[in-house]
Write a protein that holds these residues in place. Structure first.
Motif, PDB file in Angstrom:
ATOM      1  N   VAL A  57       0.837  -1.202   0.000  1.00 28.52           N
ATOM      2  CA  VAL A  57       0.000   0.000   0.000  1.00 28.52           C
ATOM      3  C   VAL A  57       0.867   1.246   0.000  1.00 28.52           C
ATOM      4  CG1 VAL A  57      -1.630   1.343   1.390  1.00 28.52           C
ATOM      5  CG2 VAL A  57      -2.020  -1.094   1.027  1.00 28.52           C
ATOM      6  N   ARG A  58       1.919   1.281   0.804  1.00 27.68           N
ATOM      7  CA  ARG A  58       2.807   2.451   0.823  1.00 27.68           C
ATOM      8  C   ARG A  58       3.510   2.625  -0.509  1.00 27.68           C
ATOM      9  NH1 ARG A  58       5.646   2.650   6.786  1.00 27.68           N
ATOM     10  NH2 ARG A  58       3.746   3.246   7.914  1.00 27.68           N
ATOM     11  N   PHE A  60       2.379   1.645  -3.440  1.00 31.65           N
ATOM     12  CA  PHE A  60       1.368   2.101  -4.394  1.00 31.65           C
ATOM     13  C   PHE A  60       1.036   3.570  -4.169  1.00 31.65           C
ATOM     14  CE2 PHE A  60      -3.140   2.767  -5.456  1.00 31.65           C
ATOM     15  CZ  PHE A  60      -3.091   2.485  -6.812  1.00 31.65           C
ATOM     16  N   MET A  61       0.896   3.967  -2.912  1.00 33.19           N
ATOM     17  CA  MET A  61       0.567   5.370  -2.604  1.00 33.19           C
ATOM     18  C   MET A  61       1.719   6.297  -3.027  1.00 33.19           C
ATOM     19  SD  MET A  61      -2.465   5.346  -1.341  1.00 33.19           S
ATOM     20  CE  MET A  61      -2.725   6.803  -0.385  1.00 33.19           C
ATOM     21  N   ALA A  62       2.951   5.877  -2.862  1.00 35.57           N
ATOM     22  CA  ALA A  62       4.094   6.689  -3.244  1.00 35.57           C
ATOM     23  C   ALA A  62       4.161   6.840  -4.756  1.00 35.57           C
ATOM     24  CB  ALA A  62       5.383   6.086  -2.713  1.00 35.57           C
ATOM     25  N   SER A  64       1.591   6.609  -6.832  1.00 33.55           N
ATOM     26  CA  SER A  64       0.434   7.365  -7.319  1.00 33.55           C
ATOM     27  C   SER A  64       0.596   8.850  -7.011  1.00 33.55           C
ATOM     28  CB  SER A  64      -0.862   6.828  -6.714  1.00 33.55           C
ATOM     29  OG  SER A  64      -0.886   7.051  -5.332  1.00 33.55           O
ATOM     30  N   ARG A  65       1.327   9.223  -5.956  1.00 32.33           N
ATOM     31  CA  ARG A  65       1.582  10.634  -5.651  1.00 32.33           C
ATOM     32  C   ARG A  65       2.529  11.254  -6.671  1.00 32.33           C
ATOM     33  NH1 ARG A  65       3.192   9.989   0.153  1.00 32.33           N
ATOM     34  NH2 ARG A  65       1.283   9.100   0.941  1.00 32.33           N
TER      35      ARG A  65
END
Length: 68
Positions: A57-58, A60-62, A64-65
């Motif tokens: 998740v981290r 993916f979030m990094a 996507s940012r």
């Protein structure tokens, strides 16, 4: 308890009594040890899965940012 074993030879106290206890309670002891190992294994799997999920998740979030 000391009075019971006071007149007996050392091998009765240190060999015969533990062997009898293992024969009588061996199945119970093995079951408890098996259960504890089973719980520790399940806990290890749970920690690994949660850690992997947090990592994904981290990651993916990094990624996507950075697209913004």
């Amino acid at each position: 308890m000391r009075e019971i074993f006071a007149g007996l030879p050392w091998w009765v106290k240190w060999v015969a009594v533990p062997v009898i206890a293992l024969v009588v309670f061996g199945g119970l002891i093995a079951s408890v040890v098996h259960f504890v190992i089973y719980l520790l294994f399940k806990l290890l799997i749970c920690v690994a899965l949660v850690g992997g999920l947090i990592y994904i998740v981290r990651k993916f979030m990094a990624s996507s940012r950075s697209d913004w």
